[in-house]
Scaffold this active site. Sequence first.
Site, PDB file in Angstrom:
ATOM      1  N   ALA A 163       0.813  -1.221   0.000  1.00 12.25           N
ATOM      2  CA  ALA A 163       0.000   0.000   0.000  1.00 12.25           C
ATOM      3  C   ALA A 163       0.850   1.277   0.000  1.00 12.25           C
ATOM      4  O   ALA A 163       0.628   2.182  -0.807  1.00 12.25           O
ATOM      5  CB  ALA A 163      -0.954  -0.010   1.196  1.00 12.25           C
ATOM      6  N   GLU A 164       1.830   1.350   0.894  1.00 12.45           N
ATOM      7  CA  GLU A 164       2.651   2.571   0.952  1.00 12.45           C
ATOM      8  C   GLU A 164       3.465   2.729  -0.333  1.00 12.45           C
ATOM      9  O   GLU A 164       3.682   3.844  -0.811  1.00 12.45           O
ATOM     10  CB  GLU A 164       3.603   2.551   2.154  1.00 12.45           C
ATOM     11  CG  GLU A 164       2.918   2.476   3.507  1.00 12.45           C
ATOM     12  CD  GLU A 164       2.236   3.785   3.929  1.00 12.45           C
ATOM     13  OE1 GLU A 164       2.162   4.731   3.111  1.00 12.45           O
ATOM     14  OE2 GLU A 164       1.780   3.848   5.075  1.00 12.45           O
ATOM     15  N   ALA A 165       3.917   1.605  -0.872  1.00 15.26           N
ATOM     16  CA  ALA A 165       4.687   1.666  -2.116  1.00 15.26           C
ATOM     17  C   ALA A 165       3.817   2.184  -3.260  1.00 15.26           C
ATOM     18  O   ALA A 165       4.303   2.878  -4.157  1.00 15.26           O
ATOM     19  CB  ALA A 165       5.246   0.288  -2.452  1.00 15.26           C
TER      20      ALA A 165
END
EC number: 3.2.2.22
Length: 528
Positions: A163-165
């Site tokens: 998700a953060e990527a």
Amino acid sequence: QDRPIKFSTEGATSQSYKQFIEALRERLRGGLIHDIPVLPDPTTLQERNRYITVELSNSDTESIEVGIDVTNAYVVAYRAGTQSYFLRDAPSSASDYLFTGTDQHSLPFYGTYGDLERWAHQSRQQIPLGLQALTHGISFFRSGGNDNEEKARTLIVIIQMVAEAARFRYISNRVRVSIQTGTAFQPDAAMISLENNWDNLSRGVQESVQDTFPNQVTLTNIRNEPVIVDSLSHPTVAVLALMLFVCNPPNANQSPLLIRSIVEKSKICSSRYEPTVRIGGRDGMCVDVYDNGYHNGNRIIMWKCKDRLEENQLWTLKSDKTIRSNGKCLTTYGYAPGSYVMIYDCTSAVAEATYWEIWDNGTIINPKSALVLSAESSSMGGTLTVQTNEYLMRQGWRTGNNTSPFVTSISGYSDLCMQAQGSNVWMADCDSNKKEQQWALYTDGSIRSVQNTNNCLTSKDHKQGSTILLMGCSNGWASQRWVFKNDGSIYSLYDDMVMDVKGSDPSLKQIILWPYTGKPNQIWLTLF
């Protein structure tokens, strides 16, 4: 539900991971605001289209699925075989649309880092990320183990690597490089600060007024120093790959296809913000009322930005498009190129001479004359004028209370870094301790070697294939003004071309100007 987006750790390469993240971003993207991809506006989304799944596998026989809420790119649940597990704060509709037909269980923790870290008994900084951590996590989830501490730790790994990527180019790049080099890594201070400020950055961009955030966002660089972001044209904004949807710009052309009732529910950004900021420009100097004199007709000059915020360098960006210091208006004396810019009483000035628009690329234009604010003189104390817009470096501006240069290394093709060598610049193995790889990104759009900030990255000519070199900044040319865009390009406004590693061959030791193709040899990233 659409088919899951897939990533396998088996035979994974930095390329297969990059394709996975690009597919995930594409699936999550709702539209563009200020040219930056944004998640869907929840009011335009039907509940059944709210969730997508990602399949993570170690082999044909060992895989799990992760459920993601497209309105915020949060991981809300995962499935292992016939069992599925939902985070405590998953929306109530998640279990209606995700992993139906499995035994659904509720996890004892929320999906916030604070709660996951408490259960994991480790902070994000302590938990290694990389292919090995992901492989281990998939196996653990698939085995159906019941250890909540391990579950929380595994979710911290998956959330960041997936998700953060998807949200940040900086984070996807960290993961990609770790796959490329086969080494684990722990999140650095810059990565943690991006994760913690995703909503603040998204809000700043969407609520921005005259290229300026209503509230500054404080990020951290890898040296643990603060990086203050308060303008759309701050180069750090280019690391955002996806924003959280906050609100539609007030003047956004609503698509006539959107049903009226939906449009009325949809959130429009407030236009009441009137930020008071400095205006930084040529050589990092500030727009300044000469000698603190507020009598009508007093000239506006460039002066070094003071250590403290002082009235004659502070400007309020009013919603009526005036720019005011101490209640008086930034005013052009005339509508011909070369007219000087002065301070004037707003009520008695010719109204059109007091209106300014600040564009996303750092241009400040007087709409009536179509001329732009320009610092023709490189000396301190030079008077500001309006000039024909040629996207010159001396016509580049960045608002915000922190006008200091952003110092960073810049990585690009093949994960090499831009390096200064005399007056040349080329690609070399990244080394954050090397001064030759540190660049100062100024408010005027220039990119300067920290070894000598009088030297700017400059394209030799205004033509395709021109070499990019270090040349004296005192010219203030268009060939010295660059914009860091969210597609990863470093863009020349005047030439409508981008920085390009010649022939995708770093051994040629040349970076050139070339039309945008989107290929890897034109993709760059500030590494904080």
